[in-house]
Write a protein that holds these residues in place. Structure first.
Motif, mmCIF file in Angstrom:
data_model
loop_
_atom_site.group_PDB
_atom_site.id
_atom_site.type_symbol
_atom_site.label_atom_id
_atom_site.label_comp_id
_atom_site.label_asym_id
_atom_site.label_seq_id
_atom_site.Cartn_x
_atom_site.Cartn_y
_atom_site.Cartn_z
ATOM 1 N N MET A 1 0.909 -1.220 0.073
ATOM 2 C CA MET A 1 0.060 0.027 -0.022
ATOM 3 C C MET A 1 0.762 1.299 0.018
ATOM 4 S SD MET A 1 -3.396 -0.695 -0.220
ATOM 5 C CE MET A 1 -4.101 0.597 0.630
ATOM 6 N N LYS A 2 1.907 1.389 0.819
ATOM 7 C CA LYS A 2 2.803 2.525 0.841
ATOM 8 C C LYS A 2 3.609 2.615 -0.527
ATOM 9 C CE LYS A 2 3.937 2.499 5.759
ATOM 10 N NZ LYS A 2 4.919 2.385 6.951
ATOM 11 N N TYR A 3 3.903 1.564 -1.247
ATOM 12 C CA TYR A 3 4.664 1.560 -2.556
ATOM 13 C C TYR A 3 3.955 2.330 -3.520
ATOM 14 C CZ TYR A 3 8.537 -1.087 -0.072
ATOM 15 O OH TYR A 3 9.520 -1.490 0.621
ATOM 16 N N ALA A 4 2.573 1.692 -3.600
ATOM 17 C CA ALA A 4 1.403 2.126 -4.555
ATOM 18 C C ALA A 4 1.381 3.607 -4.237
ATOM 19 C CB ALA A 4 0.435 1.313 -4.561
ATOM 20 N N PHE A 5 1.159 4.136 -2.992
ATOM 21 C CA PHE A 5 1.025 5.257 -2.752
ATOM 22 C C PHE A 5 2.089 6.290 -3.280
ATOM 23 C CE2 PHE A 5 1.271 8.939 0.341
ATOM 24 C CZ PHE A 5 -0.045 9.791 0.006
ATOM 25 N N ILE A 6 3.309 5.655 -3.005
ATOM 26 C CA ILE A 6 4.511 6.623 -3.535
ATOM 27 C C ILE A 6 4.499 6.516 -4.959
ATOM 28 C CG2 ILE A 6 7.011 6.345 -3.764
ATOM 29 C CD1 ILE A 6 6.935 5.136 -0.818
ATOM 30 N N GLN A 7 4.151 5.418 -5.672
ATOM 31 C CA GLN A 7 4.039 5.511 -7.135
ATOM 32 C C GLN A 7 3.031 6.562 -7.581
ATOM 33 O OE1 GLN A 7 2.663 1.879 -8.864
ATOM 34 N NE2 GLN A 7 4.520 2.078 -10.552
ATOM 35 N N SER A 8 1.888 6.782 -6.929
ATOM 36 C CA SER A 8 0.926 7.560 -7.488
ATOM 37 C C SER A 8 1.217 8.927 -7.189
ATOM 38 C CB SER A 8 -0.589 7.458 -6.480
ATOM 39 O OG SER A 8 -0.251 7.895 -5.207
ATOM 40 N N LEU A 9 2.327 9.349 -6.167
ATOM 41 C CA LEU A 9 2.648 10.758 -5.972
ATOM 42 C C LEU A 9 4.040 10.890 -6.781
ATOM 43 C CD1 LEU A 9 1.640 11.399 -2.380
ATOM 44 C CD2 LEU A 9 0.561 11.934 -4.420
ATOM 45 N N LYS A 12 4.754 14.067 -8.649
ATOM 46 C CA LYS A 12 4.717 15.556 -8.117
ATOM 47 C C LYS A 12 5.742 15.732 -6.994
ATOM 48 C CE LYS A 12 -0.322 15.584 -8.655
ATOM 49 N NZ LYS A 12 -1.659 15.568 -7.926
ATOM 50 N N HIS A 13 6.195 14.697 -6.719
ATOM 51 C CA HIS A 13 7.265 14.724 -5.428
ATOM 52 C C HIS A 13 8.592 13.711 -5.788
ATOM 53 C CE1 HIS A 13 4.349 17.062 -3.086
ATOM 54 N NE2 HIS A 13 3.807 16.132 -3.331
ATOM 55 N N ARG A 14 9.626 13.995 -5.089
ATOM 56 C CA ARG A 14 10.556 13.081 -5.236
ATOM 57 C C ARG A 14 10.529 11.954 -4.450
ATOM 58 N NH1 ARG A 14 15.877 15.973 -3.649
ATOM 59 N NH2 ARG A 14 16.631 14.296 -4.455
ATOM 60 N N ILE A 15 10.781 10.765 -5.160
ATOM 61 C CA ILE A 15 10.787 9.390 -4.517
ATOM 62 C C ILE A 15 11.504 9.253 -3.120
ATOM 63 C CG2 ILE A 15 11.016 6.986 -4.930
ATOM 64 C CD1 ILE A 15 10.144 7.271 -7.908
ATOM 65 N N ARG A 17 12.153 11.500 -0.998
ATOM 66 C CA ARG A 17 11.265 12.350 -0.018
ATOM 67 C C ARG A 17 10.339 11.597 0.431
ATOM 68 N NH1 ARG A 17 11.317 18.205 1.267
ATOM 69 N NH2 ARG A 17 13.051 18.228 -0.061
ATOM 70 N N LEU A 18 9.260 10.874 -0.521
ATOM 71 C CA LEU A 18 8.311 10.292 -0.045
ATOM 72 C C LEU A 18 8.561 8.812 0.587
ATOM 73 C CD1 LEU A 18 6.325 10.452 -3.577
ATOM 74 C CD2 LEU A 18 5.665 11.483 -1.531
ATOM 75 N N CYS A 19 9.921 8.324 0.260
ATOM 76 C CA CYS A 19 10.204 7.153 0.786
ATOM 77 C C CYS A 19 10.508 7.451 2.223
ATOM 78 C CB CYS A 19 11.458 6.311 0.280
ATOM 79 S SG CYS A 19 10.718 5.551 -1.305
ATOM 80 N N HIS A 20 11.290 8.586 2.469
ATOM 81 C CA HIS A 20 11.735 8.825 3.934
ATOM 82 C C HIS A 20 10.477 9.443 4.462
ATOM 83 C CE1 HIS A 20 13.907 10.647 7.099
ATOM 84 N NE2 HIS A 20 13.254 11.764 6.951
ATOM 85 N N ALA A 21 9.418 9.998 4.100
ATOM 86 C CA ALA A 21 8.288 10.473 4.799
ATOM 87 C C ALA A 21 7.409 9.216 5.015
ATOM 88 C CB ALA A 21 7.227 11.335 3.791
ATOM 89 N N LEU A 22 7.304 8.183 4.554
ATOM 90 C CA LEU A 22 6.427 6.911 4.863
ATOM 91 C C LEU A 22 7.570 5.936 5.588
ATOM 92 C CD1 LEU A 22 4.367 6.609 1.551
ATOM 93 C CD2 LEU A 22 3.812 7.597 3.754
ATOM 94 N N ASP A 23 8.590 6.101 5.843
ATOM 95 C CA ASP A 23 9.442 5.441 6.658
ATOM 96 C C ASP A 23 9.647 4.022 5.664
ATOM 97 O OD1 ASP A 23 11.203 4.884 8.545
ATOM 98 O OD2 ASP A 23 9.745 4.058 9.920
ATOM 99 N N VAL A 24 10.003 4.129 4.471
ATOM 100 C CA VAL A 24 10.403 2.940 3.679
ATOM 101 C C VAL A 24 11.711 3.099 3.044
ATOM 102 C CG1 VAL A 24 8.121 2.040 3.323
ATOM 103 C CG2 VAL A 24 9.118 3.653 1.754
#
Length: 141
Positions: A1-9, A12-15, A17-24
């Motif tokens: 679920m987290k990875y799919a969310f990262i992929q959807s964003l 718009k955002h750097r991967i 930064r998204l991985c860091h925000a979601l702790d993955v």
């Protein structure tokens, strides 16, 4: 679920930064992107398409037990809990038909309250008169 969310964003955002925000981990995300879709996921996607067909054919009335029965009649080997889970996950729900219930029998009610205002709704000061409308349509009269 987290990875799919990262992929959807990811547009718009750097991967990173998204991985860091979601702790993955970033490596975990890229590994997920390159991993082939699992057999179970493919089966779930195909089963969801069939569920949507049966749900639409029932005019969106059938819930998971009836759709499960229809799937079994078509030769699909699936459990009712899996059907219910897929329906929940894809926001497929049965429409509940509500029966019209008569709440008032107007033929046996008492006389209406007296008209103390005598249809004079203009008053000289606020909070002098309060009115309400309690009319209803009698379907059986």
């Amino acid at each position: 679920m987290k990875y799919a969310f990262i992929q959807s964003l990811s547009t718009k955002h750097r991967i990173i930064r998204l991985c860091h925000a979601l702790d993955v981990s970033v490596n975990g995300y890229y590994s997920w992107c390159n991993r082939p879709e699992s057999k179970r996921s493919i089966e779930d996607r195909q089963l969801t398409a069939k569920i949507k067909l049966f749900h639409k054919a029932s005019r969106q009335i059938y819930g998971s037990p009836r759709i499960h029965k229809d799937l079994q009649e078509m030769g699909e080997r699936v459990g009712v809990n899996r059907v219910a889970r897929l329906m929940r996950a894809n926001d497929i729900a049965s429409k509940m038909a509500r029966k019209f219930v008569i709440t008032t029998n107007s033929k046996n009610t008492m006389q209406p309250a007296p008209d103390l205002l005598k249809r004079e709704f203009d008053v000289e000061r606020p909070d002098k008169a309060w009115v309400s409308d309690t009319t209803f349509a009698d379907r059986h009269g």
